[in-house]
Design a protein around this motif. Structure first.
Motif, PDB file in Angstrom:
ATOM      1  N   GLN A   3       0.727  -1.034   0.247  1.00  0.00           N
ATOM      2  CA  GLN A   3       0.300   0.008  -0.026  1.00  0.00           C
ATOM      3  C   GLN A   3       0.829   0.961  -0.388  1.00  0.00           C
ATOM      4  N   LEU A   4       0.533   2.009  -1.274  1.00  0.00           N
ATOM      5  CA  LEU A   4       1.489   3.265  -0.587  1.00  0.00           C
ATOM      6  C   LEU A   4       0.018   4.480  -0.928  1.00  0.00           C
ATOM      7  N   VAL A   5       0.906   5.604  -0.233  1.00  0.00           N
ATOM      8  CA  VAL A   5      -0.007   6.898   0.075  1.00  0.00           C
ATOM      9  C   VAL A   5       1.064   8.486  -0.191  1.00  0.00           C
ATOM     10  N   GLU A   6       0.253   8.972  -0.972  1.00  0.00           N
ATOM     11  CA  GLU A   6       1.470   9.857  -1.542  1.00  0.00           C
ATOM     12  C   GLU A   6       0.851  11.789  -0.574  1.00  0.00           C
ATOM     13  N   SER A   7       2.033  12.325   0.195  1.00  0.00           N
ATOM     14  CA  SER A   7       1.071  13.264   0.758  1.00  0.00           C
ATOM     15  C   SER A   7       2.628  14.271   0.180  1.00  0.00           C
ATOM     16  N   GLY A   8       2.058  15.760   0.217  1.00  0.00           N
ATOM     17  CA  GLY A   8       2.814  16.528  -0.044  1.00  0.00           C
ATOM     18  C   GLY A   8       2.715  17.774  -0.849  1.00  0.00           C
ATOM     19  N   SER A  25       3.333   0.551   3.407  1.00  0.00           N
ATOM     20  CA  SER A  25       3.250  -0.555   3.916  1.00  0.00           C
ATOM     21  C   SER A  25       2.473  -1.774   3.528  1.00  0.00           C
ATOM     22  N   GLY A  26       2.292  -2.595   4.087  1.00  0.00           N
ATOM     23  CA  GLY A  26       2.290  -3.872   3.682  1.00  0.00           C
ATOM     24  C   GLY A  26       3.516  -5.176   3.559  1.00  0.00           C
ATOM     25  N   ASP A  27       3.204  -5.613   2.093  1.00  0.00           N
ATOM     26  CA  ASP A  27       4.735  -6.617   1.876  1.00  0.00           C
ATOM     27  C   ASP A  27       5.910  -5.888   1.421  1.00  0.00           C
ATOM     28  N   ILE A  28       6.150  -4.927   1.890  1.00  0.00           N
ATOM     29  CA  ILE A  28       7.647  -3.761   1.373  1.00  0.00           C
ATOM     30  C   ILE A  28       8.453  -4.476   1.330  1.00  0.00           C
ATOM     31  N   ARG A  29       8.415  -6.384   1.466  1.00  0.00           N
ATOM     32  CA  ARG A  29       9.899  -6.459   1.041  1.00  0.00           C
ATOM     33  C   ARG A  29       9.617  -7.087  -0.628  1.00  0.00           C
ATOM     34  N   ARG A  30       8.743  -6.677  -1.119  1.00  0.00           N
ATOM     35  CA  ARG A  30       8.452  -6.617  -2.483  1.00  0.00           C
ATOM     36  C   ARG A  30       8.346  -5.577  -3.083  1.00  0.00           C
ATOM     37  N   ARG A  31       9.634  -4.737  -2.835  1.00  0.00           N
ATOM     38  CA  ARG A  31       9.692  -3.644  -2.963  1.00  0.00           C
ATOM     39  C   ARG A  31      11.145  -3.373  -4.481  1.00  0.00           C
ATOM     40  N   TYR A  32      11.085  -3.811  -5.628  1.00  0.00           N
ATOM     41  CA  TYR A  32      12.357  -3.705  -5.466  1.00  0.00           C
ATOM     42  C   TYR A  32      12.722  -2.654  -6.055  1.00  0.00           C
ATOM     43  N   CYS A  33      11.517  -1.393  -6.656  1.00  0.00           N
ATOM     44  CA  CYS A  33      12.454  -0.099  -6.530  1.00  0.00           C
ATOM     45  C   CYS A  33      10.711   0.287  -6.452  1.00  0.00           C
ATOM     46  N   MET A  34      10.842   2.046  -6.294  1.00  0.00           N
ATOM     47  CA  MET A  34       9.956   2.689  -6.589  1.00  0.00           C
ATOM     48  C   MET A  34       9.979   4.232  -7.235  1.00  0.00           C
ATOM     49  N   GLY A  35       9.106   4.018  -7.825  1.00  0.00           N
ATOM     50  CA  GLY A  35       9.071   5.763  -8.744  1.00  0.00           C
ATOM     51  C   GLY A  35       7.864   6.411  -8.677  1.00  0.00           C
ATOM     52  N   TRP A  36       8.208   7.505  -9.205  1.00  0.00           N
ATOM     53  CA  TRP A  36       7.430   8.854  -9.081  1.00  0.00           C
ATOM     54  C   TRP A  36       6.606   8.890 -10.363  1.00  0.00           C
ATOM     55  N   PHE A  37       5.294   9.270 -10.682  1.00  0.00           N
ATOM     56  CA  PHE A  37       5.245   9.031 -12.039  1.00  0.00           C
ATOM     57  C   PHE A  37       4.257  10.595 -12.219  1.00  0.00           C
ATOM     58  N   ARG A  38       3.904  11.008 -13.131  1.00  0.00           N
ATOM     59  CA  ARG A  38       3.013  12.230 -12.994  1.00  0.00           C
ATOM     60  C   ARG A  38       1.852  11.829 -14.277  1.00  0.00           C
ATOM     61  N   ALA A  92       1.147  18.635 -12.407  1.00  0.00           N
ATOM     62  CA  ALA A  92       0.229  17.158 -12.460  1.00  0.00           C
ATOM     63  C   ALA A  92      -0.600  16.558 -11.344  1.00  0.00           C
ATOM     64  N   MET A  93      -0.900  15.645 -11.338  1.00  0.00           N
ATOM     65  CA  MET A  93      -1.040  14.363 -10.367  1.00  0.00           C
ATOM     66  C   MET A  93       0.250  13.471 -10.305  1.00  0.00           C
ATOM     67  N   TYR A  94       0.473  13.294  -9.028  1.00  0.00           N
ATOM     68  CA  TYR A  94       2.091  12.732  -8.807  1.00  0.00           C
ATOM     69  C   TYR A  94       1.390  11.423  -8.340  1.00  0.00           C
ATOM     70  N   TYR A  95       1.840  10.197  -8.881  1.00  0.00           N
ATOM     71  CA  TYR A  95       1.083   9.220  -8.171  1.00  0.00           C
ATOM     72  C   TYR A  95       3.330   8.134  -7.749  1.00  0.00           C
ATOM     73  N   GLY A 121      -2.429   9.295  -5.167  1.00  0.00           N
ATOM     74  CA  GLY A 121      -1.857  10.154  -6.369  1.00  0.00           C
ATOM     75  C   GLY A 121      -2.020  11.919  -5.227  1.00  0.00           C
ATOM     76  N   THR A 122      -0.975  12.805  -5.978  1.00  0.00           N
ATOM     77  CA  THR A 122      -1.270  13.922  -4.786  1.00  0.00           C
ATOM     78  C   THR A 122      -0.774  15.267  -6.200  1.00  0.00           C
ATOM     79  N   GLN A 123      -1.563  16.132  -5.451  1.00  0.00           N
ATOM     80  CA  GLN A 123      -2.211  17.255  -7.368  1.00  0.00           C
ATOM     81  C   GLN A 123      -0.966  18.785  -6.550  1.00  0.00           C
ATOM     82  N   VAL A 124      -0.117  18.762  -7.799  1.00  0.00           N
ATOM     83  CA  VAL A 124       1.005  19.736  -7.661  1.00  0.00           C
ATOM     84  C   VAL A 124       0.583  21.020  -8.759  1.00  0.00           C
TER      85      VAL A 124
END
Length: 128
Positions: A3-8, A25-38, A92-95, A121-124
């Motif tokens: 589970q992912l929660v954006e802010s800021g 949060s959640g099964d965080i061991r299964r995160r090999y990379c983290m990305g930001w998209f818009r 944009a909306m950032y995810y 997402g969080t709006q910029v």
């Protein structure tokens, strides 16, 4: 499942700065990379930056390189996107997204279909 929660997000004038956060949060061991998209309405979602969870190597879209910095705090399971010298076209909306396997993190990291889990997402907005 991760589970992912954006802010800021928020409104800022051109040339200003913001820092986005993404808490995992959640099964965080299964995160090999983290990305930001818009994404803006009517356009496809585009990759902004990604970071390897182990090792910290990062990639950036050409449009943001030198202005945005992706970083992480693995102890807190947080990924940040520091945005500076913001332009109106950064509006944009950032995810935040995570990939469950290493193969998804290499090569075309900027493709949304490489990622398995998404935040809401969080709006910029950059405007004078």
């Amino acid at each position: 499942q991760v589970q992912l929660v954006e802010s800021g997000g928020g409104s800022v004038q051109p040339g200003g700065s913001l820092r986005l956060s993404c808490v995992a949060s959640g099964d965080i061991r299964r995160r090999y990379c983290m990305g930001w998209f818009r994404q803006v309405p009517g356009k496809e979602r585009e990759g902004v930056a990604t970071i390897y969870t182990l090792g910290g190597g990062a990639y950036y879209a050409g449009s943001v390189e030198g202005r945005f910095t992706i970083s992480q705090d693995n102890a807190k399971n947080i990924v940040y996107l520091r945005m500076s010298k913001l332009k109106p076209e950064d509006t944009a909306m950032y995810y935040c997204a995570s990939a469950n396997d290493l193969a998804s993190c290499s090569g075309s990291w900027y493709l949304p279909n490489k990622y398995h889990n998404w935040g809401q997402g969080t709006q910029v907005t950059v405007s004078s």
